[in-house]
Structures are given as structure tokens and as C-alpha cells.
Design a protein around this motif. Sequence first.
Motif: not given
Length: 296
Positions: A218-237
Motif C-alpha cells: 500500500g501507499l501508506e507502507e511505501l510512504t513510511q518506508k521512504l521516510e525511513e530511507e530519507t530521514g524526512l517526515e510528512n512527505i508526499i510521494v
Amino acid sequence: MEYFQKAKSVRLRSHHEKYLLADPDQETVYQDRTGSSRSAKWSVEFPEGFDNVVRLKSCYGKYLTASDEQFLFGVTGQKVIQSLPNKLDSSIEWEPMKEEGSLVKLKTRYGNYLRANSGLPPWRNSVTHDIPHRHQDWILWEVDTVELLPAESPESISRSESVGDDLSSSFHLTTAKFSRTQSALKSEGRLIYYHVPDENGNANDSVEGPSFQFKGHGLEELTQKLEEETGLENIIVCSRNKFNGNLYPLRLSLPPNNATMHVVVIPASSKECWCFRSAIRKIPYINHRPQYGAGC
């Protein structure tokens, strides 16, 4: 300690599915997804008089060391390096602390933990030691046994020696997570390539960027994973429309059949940009003709 007591050498795999490697400069350590090189192999030593700590020696004969040098000025975290001190002191001693399953934490004699960092450079692929207040998973490591101590049974010794120094061969002596069943599952999921815009709002996603294997759905899981990878918060994919080149925020499901994805990660600090306005106001992205960067 159970993963080290019978081990002659090990590999360490971080939460980011990257291995702890010794750099050929014989000083730096870092993370990399390729665990087949000899630089990923760490020999295990047990200091006399202690039954709860280990020393880890690289293929260059240097010890994994918790230095007192700050990794970046003004932020927490101290450098982890390779060194060969004249006197083998506590800076090269690590206390394994068993966690759930086959996971361990490696604690320094002063209370810090071996930490695999993620995010943007210079954090990406770096290794430090500290006490994290966020990202507790970043101090968890998988221990993959490469060679057993000679005291094991002849059959076990034979299996360990068959691994040899060529780590590209199959690893038979692994913890639960690296079983053959897990190896088969590892091929599942999709490959995600991502870019983060620079300070001018430009994202050159025409070239291949950083990537990782994503097994979520899901998009929510992907968003969380990308936040972990980039170190950013409250991102939009965001994804780029292949017809007009514009970016648009992903809102629904991911492409079917685990298709490879190329995405652009928009940080919260860029809320004034058109793709954020599109997502927040629910205005169709097709109405926003300027490419990302032009109106930010």
C-alpha cells in the motif's frame, strides 16, 4: 551471545537490509547491500576474563571501534571506525544483547549502540554509535554465521570451511532470517527508485537514483518506508506523468504485479509547491501544467 559463542566469523546485516563492511582504506566502515565481498566478514574474538563481550576484526586486521570523535558537528552520534590500538581497550569491545528472533543490539562498554544510519548524505550508509531517541530499529542487527569454531562437529566444520573466503558462495550457516525459505521470499516485492528535490526544488529523476526492495502493498507502507530511507517526515510521494512530464501525488493503490516504480519524495518544507497544493485541495494534477520546481 549465542550467535557469537560458536562463531569464528560473522556478517552483520542492518535494519536497512545492508551489511556492515570494512572499507579498503582500513579506517572507515559503512553499509552496503552487497554482502558477498570479504569486507563483510568479521572475525570474532573473545577477550580474556569476559564472557559477555566480543571483538570484531575486519579482513584488514583492524577492530570495529567505537571512537570518541563526533560524526557530524552539532548532532548526536560518534564515529565507528576500524583501528588497531597499541593496547586492546574497551573501545573495541561490544556487548551483544539478544532481541526478538535472531536480532541483536551491539552495545559499547559506555552504553551506546552500534547504529546503521539512513537518510540523505552524509548520513546515508554511515555507521555511528549513540543512544537513539527515534528509529529504534536502526540499532538492530541480524547475525549471519560465516564460519564455526573448530570445536564443532566434523560435519559442521566441513560445512563452514566450504564457505571459505569467497563469500559469494552459498551461506549454509545462517540464523533463521537467512534460511533458504527466506532467500526465496527475498525475490518478492518491487524495486523502488526515489529522488529528493534539491534546495532549488529540482529533481533529476531522469537518471537512476537510490533504490530499495519494497515488499509492502500500500501507499501508506511505501510512504513510511521512504521516510525511513530519507530521514524526512510528512512527505508526499509523487510520480511523473510519462506523457507531459508533470509530477502528481500518488493517492490510491500502487501499480499491479510488483512493477518497478520511480518516485519523487517531496518534503514537508515544500508545501508551497504545486504538488502539495494539488494533494491538499484535491485539485486534479492535470490542471497544473508547470513541472515541479518552476513554481516553488
